[in-house]
Design a protein around this motif. Structure first.
Motif, PDB file in Angstrom:
ATOM      1  N   GLU A  93       0.839  -1.207   0.000  1.00  0.00           N
ATOM      2  CA  GLU A  93       0.000   0.000   0.000  1.00  0.00           C
ATOM      3  C   GLU A  93       0.875   1.259   0.000  1.00  0.00           C
ATOM      4  O   GLU A  93       0.564   2.244  -0.666  1.00  0.00           O
ATOM      5  CB  GLU A  93      -0.937  -0.007   1.207  1.00  0.00           C
ATOM      6  CG  GLU A  93      -2.048  -1.046   1.108  1.00  0.00           C
ATOM      7  CD  GLU A  93      -2.924  -1.116   2.336  1.00  0.00           C
ATOM      8  OE1 GLU A  93      -2.441  -0.739   3.436  1.00  0.00           O
ATOM      9  OE2 GLU A  93      -4.078  -1.549   2.220  1.00  0.00           O
ATOM     10  N   LEU A 133       2.394   1.628  -9.767  1.00  0.00           N
ATOM     11  CA  LEU A 133       1.181   1.724  -8.947  1.00  0.00           C
ATOM     12  C   LEU A 133       0.305   0.487  -9.152  1.00  0.00           C
ATOM     13  O   LEU A 133      -0.156  -0.133  -8.186  1.00  0.00           O
ATOM     14  CB  LEU A 133       0.419   3.001  -9.290  1.00  0.00           C
ATOM     15  CG  LEU A 133      -1.036   3.118  -8.817  1.00  0.00           C
ATOM     16  CD1 LEU A 133      -1.138   2.998  -7.312  1.00  0.00           C
ATOM     17  CD2 LEU A 133      -1.643   4.436  -9.274  1.00  0.00           C
ATOM     18  N   SER A 134       0.068   0.134 -10.399  1.00  0.00           N
ATOM     19  CA  SER A 134      -0.764  -1.036 -10.701  1.00  0.00           C
ATOM     20  C   SER A 134      -0.153  -2.315 -10.134  1.00  0.00           C
ATOM     21  O   SER A 134      -0.859  -3.147  -9.542  1.00  0.00           O
ATOM     22  CB  SER A 134      -0.952  -1.181 -12.203  1.00  0.00           C
ATOM     23  OG  SER A 134      -2.055  -0.429 -12.668  1.00  0.00           O
ATOM     24  N   ALA A 137      -0.645  -2.472  -6.497  1.00  0.00           N
ATOM     25  CA  ALA A 137      -2.050  -2.730  -6.171  1.00  0.00           C
ATOM     26  C   ALA A 137      -2.384  -4.207  -6.339  1.00  0.00           C
ATOM     27  O   ALA A 137      -3.135  -4.778  -5.528  1.00  0.00           O
ATOM     28  CB  ALA A 137      -2.955  -1.879  -7.056  1.00  0.00           C
ATOM     29  N   VAL A 138      -1.849  -4.832  -7.360  1.00  0.00           N
ATOM     30  CA  VAL A 138      -2.095  -6.259  -7.583  1.00  0.00           C
ATOM     31  C   VAL A 138      -1.466  -7.081  -6.469  1.00  0.00           C
ATOM     32  O   VAL A 138      -2.078  -8.021  -5.939  1.00  0.00           O
ATOM     33  CB  VAL A 138      -1.559  -6.691  -8.960  1.00  0.00           C
ATOM     34  CG1 VAL A 138      -1.596  -8.209  -9.107  1.00  0.00           C
ATOM     35  CG2 VAL A 138      -2.380  -6.044 -10.072  1.00  0.00           C
ATOM     36  N   VAL A 141      -3.544  -6.721  -3.324  1.00  0.00           N
ATOM     37  CA  VAL A 141      -4.771  -7.524  -3.350  1.00  0.00           C
ATOM     38  C   VAL A 141      -4.487  -8.951  -2.889  1.00  0.00           C
ATOM     39  O   VAL A 141      -5.276  -9.541  -2.129  1.00  0.00           O
ATOM     40  CB  VAL A 141      -5.382  -7.501  -4.769  1.00  0.00           C
ATOM     41  CG1 VAL A 141      -6.227  -8.726  -5.016  1.00  0.00           C
ATOM     42  CG2 VAL A 141      -6.211  -6.247  -4.985  1.00  0.00           C
ATOM     43  N   SER A 142      -3.381  -9.494  -3.323  1.00  0.00           N
ATOM     44  CA  SER A 142      -3.032 -10.864  -2.951  1.00  0.00           C
ATOM     45  C   SER A 142      -2.827 -11.015  -1.451  1.00  0.00           C
ATOM     46  O   SER A 142      -3.151 -12.047  -0.870  1.00  0.00           O
ATOM     47  CB  SER A 142      -1.761 -11.292  -3.691  1.00  0.00           C
ATOM     48  OG  SER A 142      -1.999 -11.332  -5.085  1.00  0.00           O
ATOM     49  N   SER A 153     -10.407  -5.727  -1.803  1.00  0.00           N
ATOM     50  CA  SER A 153      -9.920  -4.665  -2.682  1.00  0.00           C
ATOM     51  C   SER A 153     -10.287  -3.300  -2.131  1.00  0.00           C
ATOM     52  O   SER A 153     -11.137  -3.174  -1.249  1.00  0.00           O
ATOM     53  CB  SER A 153     -10.494  -4.826  -4.091  1.00  0.00           C
ATOM     54  OG  SER A 153     -11.866  -4.479  -4.108  1.00  0.00           O
ATOM     55  N   PRO A 157      -6.461   2.484  -5.167  1.00  0.00           N
ATOM     56  CA  PRO A 157      -5.121   2.180  -4.658  1.00  0.00           C
ATOM     57  C   PRO A 157      -4.221   3.408  -4.721  1.00  0.00           C
ATOM     58  O   PRO A 157      -4.242   4.170  -5.681  1.00  0.00           O
ATOM     59  CB  PRO A 157      -4.625   1.090  -5.615  1.00  0.00           C
ATOM     60  CG  PRO A 157      -5.868   0.434  -6.107  1.00  0.00           C
ATOM     61  CD  PRO A 157      -6.864   1.550  -6.220  1.00  0.00           C
ATOM     62  N   GLY A 158      -3.431   3.585  -3.689  1.00  0.00           N
ATOM     63  CA  GLY A 158      -2.520   4.718  -3.659  1.00  0.00           C
ATOM     64  C   GLY A 158      -3.043   5.896  -2.854  1.00  0.00           C
ATOM     65  O   GLY A 158      -2.301   6.848  -2.589  1.00  0.00           O
TER      66      GLY A 158
ATOM     67  N   ASP B  82     -16.555  -1.165  -5.814  1.00  0.00           N
ATOM     68  CA  ASP B  82     -15.413  -0.364  -6.284  1.00  0.00           C
ATOM     69  C   ASP B  82     -15.794   0.433  -7.530  1.00  0.00           C
ATOM     70  O   ASP B  82     -15.451   1.613  -7.659  1.00  0.00           O
ATOM     71  CB  ASP B  82     -14.221  -1.266  -6.598  1.00  0.00           C
ATOM     72  CG  ASP B  82     -13.535  -1.804  -5.357  1.00  0.00           C
ATOM     73  OD1 ASP B  82     -12.757  -2.777  -5.479  1.00  0.00           O
ATOM     74  OD2 ASP B  82     -13.779  -1.271  -4.249  1.00  0.00           O
ATOM     75  N   ALA B 156      -5.346   0.750 -11.555  1.00  0.00           N
ATOM     76  CA  ALA B 156      -4.708  -0.162 -10.602  1.00  0.00           C
ATOM     77  C   ALA B 156      -5.754  -1.025  -9.895  1.00  0.00           C
ATOM     78  O   ALA B 156      -5.544  -2.222  -9.678  1.00  0.00           O
ATOM     79  CB  ALA B 156      -3.903   0.642  -9.584  1.00  0.00           C
TER      80      ALA B 156
END
Lengths: 159, 166
Positions: A93, A133-134, A137-138, A141-142, A153, A157-158, B82, B156
């Motif tokens: 995060e 960033l992406s 975020a992935v 999520v995990s 989720s 994100p960010g 979301d 994202a």
């Protein structure tokens, strides 16, 4: 927004990645599940690569990349698998936040704010920051699906 | 010894700039009297996609039965929530513009499809999330100050959805 603000944000992202690398070293041994251990190793490698790439890009921009700290104090004790997963989520995060800030600052840069000619362009930096960033975020999520399964989720994100 | 405190981990956050979902519509609305009437196409495209994804997820949730379990419903509900947040943030960002009629909005990157099985629905939505993430990233690159960071976060989030639906 000036070029200096962009470079400062970029250096902050590098510092965040260095902290993430350290954090994963601390939490990895506390994970009991082999799949989670493997995920932590993969994620740490990703952060290490970002440190290498970002340092090289800052160097090319005529900057001295901020060095990593010799040691870091963790935000909370990591004593078991649960706290290790929580730290992993926190690290991702934080990475997402740092790179989102780079996107925002680079997008705010005025037309007169240019990076050194040896550097990647502002648009290229924006692209790299969006990717970072992406990716964070992935990874987040995990970990979040393990830490808070009911809320896996976040919408932005960010932030 | 530096502490990996939240402050350090969030060192990159700094002050949120325009484009963050937390900014009110009033702060983003163009100055009255000089307000541009043409909304950024990139934002409109992503808004259309969000609306389409919301519609698809609502259909998928309606089709879920007790036989498919609560887990799928919970996940799709989280994903839906979301996208509702995305739609609301984009609408707030566009509040100062004269939006075109719905029929003239840019085409969404997603088209709703009806599927008969939970597995195929999940795969279809996953593909839609991946496409939406790609489109939002491109829109972020094309956006100015107000939209870039918001669109990057939306992209994202959608990449994260694809991961959850894998």
């Amino acid at each position: 927004m000036s070029a200096d603000a962009v470079l400062t944000a970029w250096q902050q992202a590098l510092a965040t990645e260095q902290a993430a690398d350290f954090g994963y070293s601390a939490l990895g041994p506390k994970l009991a599940d082999p799949a989670q251990e493997a995920m932590a190793r993969t994620n740490q490698l990703a952060h290490q690569q970002l440190v290498v790439d970002t340092s090289a890009q800052l160097d090319a921009a005529g900057q001295t990349p901020v060095p990593p700290e010799a040691d870091y104090q963790l935000p909370f004790p990591v004593t078991d698998a649960a706290s290790a997963r929580q730290l992993a989520l926190r690290l991702e995060e934080a990475s997402a936040t740092a790179w989102r800030y780079v996107v925002a600052i680079a997008a705010s840069a005025t037309t007169s704010a240019t990076l050194p000619s040896t550097s990647i362009s502002l648009n290229q930096l924006r692209g790299l920051a969006v990717t970072a960033l992406s990716d964070s975020a992935v990874r987040a999520v995990s970990w979040r699906r393990l830490v808070t399964p009911a809320n896996p989720s976040v919408p932005f994100p960010g932030i | 010894m530096r502490t990996i405190t939240r402050r350090l981990l969030l060192a990159g956050a700094g002050a949120l700039v325009a484009g963050g979902a937390g900014i009110t519509a009033g702060e983003l609305r163009p100055i009255s009297g000089n307000a541009p009437t043409i909304p950024p196409p990139a934002l409109l495209g992503v808004l259309a996609t969000e609306r389409a994804l919301i519609a698809s997820l609502q259909v998928a949730l309606t089709a879920l039965t007790s036989a498919t379990g609560d887990e799928s419903a919970a996940l799709l509900t989280a994903v839906l929530n979301d996208h509702v947040a995305h739609r609301n943030a984009l609408q707030a960002l566009l509040a100062g513009y004269q939006l075109p009629s719905t029929s003239s909005l840019p085409a969404s990157t997603h088209t709703s499809t009806s599927t008969s099985t939970s597995t195929s629905t999940r795969a279809s939505i996953r593909r839609a999330e991946q496409q939406a993430a790609t489109a939002a990233r491109a829109a972020s690159a094309a956006s100015g100050t107000a939209g870039a960071a918001l669109l990057a976060s939306i992209a994202a989030c959608e990449a994260g959805h694809a991961e959850l639906l894998a």
